[in-house]
Write a protein that holds these residues in place. Structure first.
Motif, PDB file in Angstrom:
ATOM      1  N   GLY A 404      -9.116  -7.902  10.118  1.00 49.48           N
ATOM      2  CA  GLY A 404      -8.002  -8.207   9.224  1.00 49.48           C
ATOM      3  C   GLY A 404      -6.767  -7.337   9.430  1.00 49.48           C
ATOM      4  O   GLY A 404      -5.677  -7.844   9.745  1.00 49.48           O
ATOM      5  N   PRO A 405      -6.881  -6.011   9.264  1.00 45.66           N
ATOM      6  CA  PRO A 405      -5.708  -5.151   9.462  1.00 45.66           C
ATOM      7  C   PRO A 405      -5.132  -5.246  10.883  1.00 45.66           C
ATOM      8  O   PRO A 405      -3.909  -5.214  11.071  1.00 45.66           O
ATOM      9  N   THR A 406      -6.009  -5.372  11.881  1.00 46.23           N
ATOM     10  CA  THR A 406      -5.547  -5.465  13.270  1.00 46.23           C
ATOM     11  C   THR A 406      -4.746  -6.740  13.493  1.00 46.23           C
ATOM     12  O   THR A 406      -3.703  -6.729  14.164  1.00 46.23           O
ATOM     13  N   ILE A 407      -5.203  -7.859  12.931  1.00 44.87           N
ATOM     14  CA  ILE A 407      -4.477  -9.125  13.057  1.00 44.87           C
ATOM     15  C   ILE A 407      -3.113  -9.036  12.384  1.00 44.87           C
ATOM     16  O   ILE A 407      -2.074  -9.359  12.989  1.00 44.87           O
ATOM     17  N   ILE A 408      -3.082  -8.599  11.132  1.00 45.89           N
ATOM     18  CA  ILE A 408      -1.825  -8.553  10.371  1.00 45.89           C
ATOM     19  C   ILE A 408      -0.795  -7.665  11.064  1.00 45.89           C
ATOM     20  O   ILE A 408       0.359  -8.070  11.282  1.00 45.89           O
ATOM     21  N   LEU A 409      -1.190  -6.445  11.417  1.00 46.53           N
ATOM     22  CA  LEU A 409      -0.230  -5.516  12.009  1.00 46.53           C
ATOM     23  C   LEU A 409       0.159  -5.925  13.426  1.00 46.53           C
ATOM     24  O   LEU A 409       1.298  -5.707  13.847  1.00 46.53           O
ATOM     25  N   SER A 410      -0.752  -6.544  14.172  1.00 49.01           N
ATOM     26  CA  SER A 410      -0.396  -6.985  15.520  1.00 49.01           C
ATOM     27  C   SER A 410       0.639  -8.108  15.477  1.00 49.01           C
ATOM     28  O   SER A 410       1.439  -8.264  16.404  1.00 49.01           O
ATOM     29  N   ILE A 448     -15.750  -3.975   1.766  1.00 47.13           N
ATOM     30  CA  ILE A 448     -14.542  -4.433   2.451  1.00 47.13           C
ATOM     31  C   ILE A 448     -13.327  -3.572   2.081  1.00 47.13           C
ATOM     32  O   ILE A 448     -12.416  -3.387   2.890  1.00 47.13           O
ATOM     33  N   VAL A 449     -13.326  -3.034   0.844  1.00 41.82           N
ATOM     34  CA  VAL A 449     -12.165  -2.246   0.385  1.00 41.82           C
ATOM     35  C   VAL A 449     -12.019  -0.946   1.182  1.00 41.82           C
ATOM     36  O   VAL A 449     -10.960  -0.713   1.785  1.00 41.82           O
ATOM     37  N   PRO A 450     -13.030  -0.082   1.230  1.00 39.28           N
ATOM     38  CA  PRO A 450     -12.881   1.132   2.050  1.00 39.28           C
ATOM     39  C   PRO A 450     -12.723   0.793   3.533  1.00 39.28           C
ATOM     40  O   PRO A 450     -12.016   1.497   4.256  1.00 39.28           O
ATOM     41  N   GLY A 451     -13.376  -0.281   3.990  1.00 39.38           N
ATOM     42  CA  GLY A 451     -13.267  -0.663   5.400  1.00 39.38           C
ATOM     43  C   GLY A 451     -11.835  -0.972   5.800  1.00 39.38           C
ATOM     44  O   GLY A 451     -11.354  -0.517   6.842  1.00 39.38           O
ATOM     45  N   ILE A 452     -11.129  -1.754   4.975  1.00 40.10           N
ATOM     46  CA  ILE A 452      -9.743  -2.114   5.270  1.00 40.10           C
ATOM     47  C   ILE A 452      -8.818  -0.905   5.168  1.00 40.10           C
ATOM     48  O   ILE A 452      -7.924  -0.712   5.999  1.00 40.10           O
ATOM     49  N   ILE A 453      -9.037  -0.073   4.152  1.00 42.47           N
ATOM     50  CA  ILE A 453      -8.193   1.125   3.991  1.00 42.47           C
ATOM     51  C   ILE A 453      -8.321   2.047   5.199  1.00 42.47           C
ATOM     52  O   ILE A 453      -7.320   2.517   5.761  1.00 42.47           O
ATOM     53  N   VAL A 454      -9.557   2.320   5.610  1.00 44.83           N
ATOM     54  CA  VAL A 454      -9.792   3.195   6.773  1.00 44.83           C
ATOM     55  C   VAL A 454      -9.186   2.585   8.033  1.00 44.83           C
ATOM     56  O   VAL A 454      -8.568   3.281   8.842  1.00 44.83           O
ATOM     57  N   SER A 455      -9.343   1.275   8.205  1.00 50.72           N
ATOM     58  CA  SER A 455      -8.802   0.599   9.390  1.00 50.72           C
ATOM     59  C   SER A 455      -7.278   0.704   9.450  1.00 50.72           C
ATOM     60  O   SER A 455      -6.705   1.008  10.503  1.00 50.72           O
ATOM     61  N   LEU A 456      -6.617   0.467   8.321  1.00 41.23           N
ATOM     62  CA  LEU A 456      -5.149   0.545   8.272  1.00 41.23           C
ATOM     63  C   LEU A 456      -4.662   1.951   8.627  1.00 41.23           C
ATOM     64  O   LEU A 456      -3.722   2.123   9.413  1.00 41.23           O
ATOM     65  N   ILE A 457      -5.306   2.953   8.037  1.00 39.45           N
ATOM     66  CA  ILE A 457      -4.913   4.344   8.312  1.00 39.45           C
ATOM     67  C   ILE A 457      -5.091   4.666   9.795  1.00 39.45           C
ATOM     68  O   ILE A 457      -4.215   5.271  10.432  1.00 39.45           O
ATOM     69  N   ALA A 458      -6.211   4.247  10.362  1.00 41.19           N
ATOM     70  CA  ALA A 458      -6.492   4.510  11.773  1.00 41.19           C
ATOM     71  C   ALA A 458      -5.467   3.848  12.684  1.00 41.19           C
ATOM     72  O   ALA A 458      -4.994   4.452  13.660  1.00 41.19           O
ATOM     73  N   ILE A 459      -5.096   2.608  12.369  1.00 37.66           N
ATOM     74  CA  ILE A 459      -4.114   1.892  13.202  1.00 37.66           C
ATOM     75  C   ILE A 459      -2.780   2.622  13.195  1.00 37.66           C
ATOM     76  O   ILE A 459      -2.160   2.841  14.248  1.00 37.66           O
TER      77      ILE A 459
END
Length: 487
Positions: A404-410, A448-459
């Protein structure tokens, strides 16, 4: 009725078997889907067996509190169509005519190392095995409940039918069967509550009957014992909507639509279907509380729709309505099988073993992959006590946080880099897997909530620490921005 339905689905698979000429046809239907088929296929493959089993079961056990899941999904559906659909269609076509999500990530970031393609394909394989098995579980419960046969026999019948038409017809067979299945699901989920409410004497009488059982059944912020639903509980339910941006089987529909101009029409159709269907599914669960004489316990609550139909209708009408449950199961399982198989073919076989493989060879590798993945998913589904909603929730979170975060930000952030994409996918996926193993307190929060937050920060961190994208990537991103505004 069941036999007629099953034969019709396999006939569609056979028709498109003869129309499949190359891998693009098998994986994305040659990007020729119209707005109606795209929208209905996307939502039918999205909702799966849990629309007629998992969600009514949750409402049967918790009353109106289940509405928060429906609200989250409705919002997520709208944002996915509004924000992602058109831009993803443009970007995947412009960036090397990508056929799969791993293909898109590689082309988007000009990744010659193949690491993005491989790591994304690995996560697709992991989570789709669980997701597909949930469909097989739902199908097994359906056949077992309706025909009184053993769960294993029921599971085997459902799995064979799904595999046959997916194996033969590929993406177009999947989408056209999804189109008809979506219509069947809609009719069934709306017809049952309308008829039950009419049989009970109208809306007011029905509401009074529910209140007599437990007034808290109609309260969206209270548990059945009168206590307030926790903030974590409400956030976890609403967070289902965040998963949409990373679901490969739904995103594949956006990539396959005939043109970006079709997206607006498809969005209107999809939202109408979703809002009505989700609302009706919650109502079915609550009606089951007052309609059924024998209480359903635990995971048996997921059979509430099927038992009500069995009791209410003659075999012909009941057969059609119950075939809609099968349609819901099949429309998701087939999509997941196909996406997984296409990822194995495009992202493992072609990349690592046979770079110069012919289209005919790749199509047959995809078909064989469909069969292999189905066998593994079938094995995972052998436990008849599995919860359809529980399995779906885990896979949904996995995809939502991984992609999700990878798609949106890409799609919208030109400064994003390959290292950022890699970090986002790995951290998001692993967070979901680890969080799921922890229980109690804050760990009751949907993973899904912590997963998305961690993914966004990492990106963000890994992209900003990395060198800026090269001129080729910047130019392509700018072109996508221009085309998105013009179309």
């Amino acid at each position: 009725m069941f036999i007629i339905y099953l034969l019709a689905m396999m006939a569609i698979g056979l028709v498109f078997y003869f129309r499949t000429k190359n891998l693009s046809d098998y994986v994305l239907g040659g990007r020729q889907l119209n707005g109606w088929v795209t929208s209905m296929s996307a939502q039918a493959s999205d909702m799966s067996g849990w629309l007629l089993m998992g969600l009514p079961g949750a409402a049967y056990l918790s009353g109106m509190g289940a509405i928060w899941i429906a609200i989250g999904l409705a919002i997520g559906t709208y944002l996915n169509w509004k924000v992602v659909a058109k831009r993803l269609r443009i970007y995947t076509k412009l960036s090397g005519d990508a056929l799969t999500l791993p293909d898109y990530f590689e082309n988007r970031f000009k990744d010659k190392s193949k690491i993005l393609r491989i790591i994304s394909a690995v996560f697709i394989l992991i989570f789709f095995l669980f997701y597909t098995s949930s469909g097989f579980v739902a199908g097994g419960k359906l056949f077992s409940t309706v025909f009184g046969i053993s769960y294993i026999k029921a599971l085997t019948i459902g799995a064979i039918v799904i595999v046959v038409y997916t194996f033969l017809g590929g993406f177009m067979a999947v989408c056209w069967t999804d189109f008809f299945q979506g219509i069947m699901m809609f009719i069934a989920v709306v017809a049952v509550p309308v008829i039950v409410i009419n049989n009970l004497g109208g809306v007011n009488t029905t509401i009074d009957a529910i209140k007599n059982v437990n007034p808290n059944l109609l309260n969206a912020i209270n548990n059945l014992d009168g206590s307030t639903i926790s903030v974590v509980g409400i956030i976890s339910s609403l967070a289902w909507g965040l998963g949409y941006f990373g679901q490969p089987h739904i995103l594949a529909r956006f990539m396959a639509i005939k043109s970006s101009q079709e997206v607006k029409k498809a969005r209107v159709i999809a939202m109408t279907w979703v809002v009505i269907s989700l609302s009706a599914a919650v109502i079915i669960g609550m009606l089951g509380i007052i309609y059924l004489k024998t209480p359903l316990v635990g995971n048996d609550s997921e059979k509430v729709f099927m038992i009500m139909v069995n009791q209410m209708f003659n075999p012909i009408i009941g057969g059609f309505l119950l075939a809609a449950v099968l349609a819901a199961v099949m429309s998701t399982a087939d999509s997941q099988l196909l996406v997984t198989a296409s990822s194995i073919t495009e992202d493992f076989y072609k990349v690592l073993f046979r770079k110069n493989a012919s289209d005919k060879e790749l199509v047959w590798v995809s078909r064989i992959a469909v069969a292999i993945v189905a066998v593994i998913a079938y094995t995972l589904a052998l436990n008849e006590n599995s919860s359809v909603l529980g399995i779906v929730a885990y896979a949904w979170a996995g995809f939502g946080a991984t992609f999700g975060p990878t798609i949106i930000l890409s799609l919208f952030w030109g400064r994003m880099t390959k290292k950022g994409a890699f970090a986002g996918m790995v951290s998001g996926g692993l967070t979901v897997i680890i969080w799921k193993q922890l229980t109690g307190g804050i760990f009751e929060l949907y993973e899904i909530v912590p997963g998305i937050i961690v993914s966004l920060i990492a990106i963000f961190i890994f992209s900003l620490l990395d060198n800026e994208p090269n001129e080729e990537i910047k130019k392509e991103f700018s072109q996508v921005c221009i085309e998105s505004k013009n179309k």
